[in-house]
Design a protein around this motif. Structure first.
Motif, PDB file in Angstrom:
ATOM      1  N   ILE A  50       8.230   8.198  11.921  1.00 56.30           N
ATOM      2  CA  ILE A  50       8.922   9.029  11.172  1.00 56.30           C
ATOM      3  C   ILE A  50       8.863   8.565   9.849  1.00 56.30           C
ATOM      4  O   ILE A  50       8.786   9.743   9.222  1.00 56.30           O
ATOM      5  N   ILE A  72      16.979   4.202  12.462  1.00 62.16           N
ATOM      6  CA  ILE A  72      17.137   5.147  11.286  1.00 62.16           C
ATOM      7  C   ILE A  72      18.294   5.255  10.286  1.00 62.16           C
ATOM      8  O   ILE A  72      19.192   5.829  11.289  1.00 62.16           O
ATOM      9  N   TRP A  74      19.353   8.816   8.109  1.00 65.21           N
ATOM     10  CA  TRP A  74      19.061   9.873   7.243  1.00 65.21           C
ATOM     11  C   TRP A  74      20.570   9.957   6.229  1.00 65.21           C
ATOM     12  O   TRP A  74      21.843   9.758   6.997  1.00 65.21           O
ATOM     13  N   SER A  93      13.819  13.775  14.305  1.00 61.29           N
ATOM     14  CA  SER A  93      13.319  12.653  14.891  1.00 61.29           C
ATOM     15  C   SER A  93      13.635  12.629  16.419  1.00 61.29           C
ATOM     16  O   SER A  93      12.997  11.441  17.288  1.00 61.29           O
TER      17      SER A  93
END
Length: 100
Positions: A50, A72, A74, A93
């Motif tokens: 990533i 994660i 974002w 991703s």
């Protein structure tokens, strides 16, 4: 220049990103997902992939690596929320995860 998604655009994106949801980070909405792994090293290896994706896009998420999981987040600081770039990188991703 990035722009923040409208509420309607965000609902549409979330309908396509079924494993993702929103969460407030630093008073801004972010796209977040937890990916499961067999152990810490597998999660860390994916976090590095990533990281490579983020570097190539010049857009960097928050990553939380734990035993058996990578979270994660974002979001775009410059727009104070979720942008089209964040949606694109969430999709990317997922695509990386699906290659494992």
């Amino acid at each position: 220049m990035r722009r923040r998604l409208s509420d309607q655009e965000l609902r549409q994106a979330l309908s396509e990103l079924s494993q993702w949801h929103t969460q407030l980070i630093d008073e801004a909405q972010s796209l977040t997902r937890s990916y499961p792994f067999k152990n810490f090293m597998a999660a860390l290896t994916f976090a590095n992939r990533i990281g490579e994706l983020a570097e190539s896009a010049n857009h960097h998420p928050q990553l939380n690596v734990q035993w058996g999981r990578l979270d994660i987040f974002w979001w775009s600081h410059d727009v104070g929320g979720i942008s089209t770039s964040d949606v694109d990188l969430a999709r990317a991703s997922d695509a990386l995860f699906n290659t494992l």
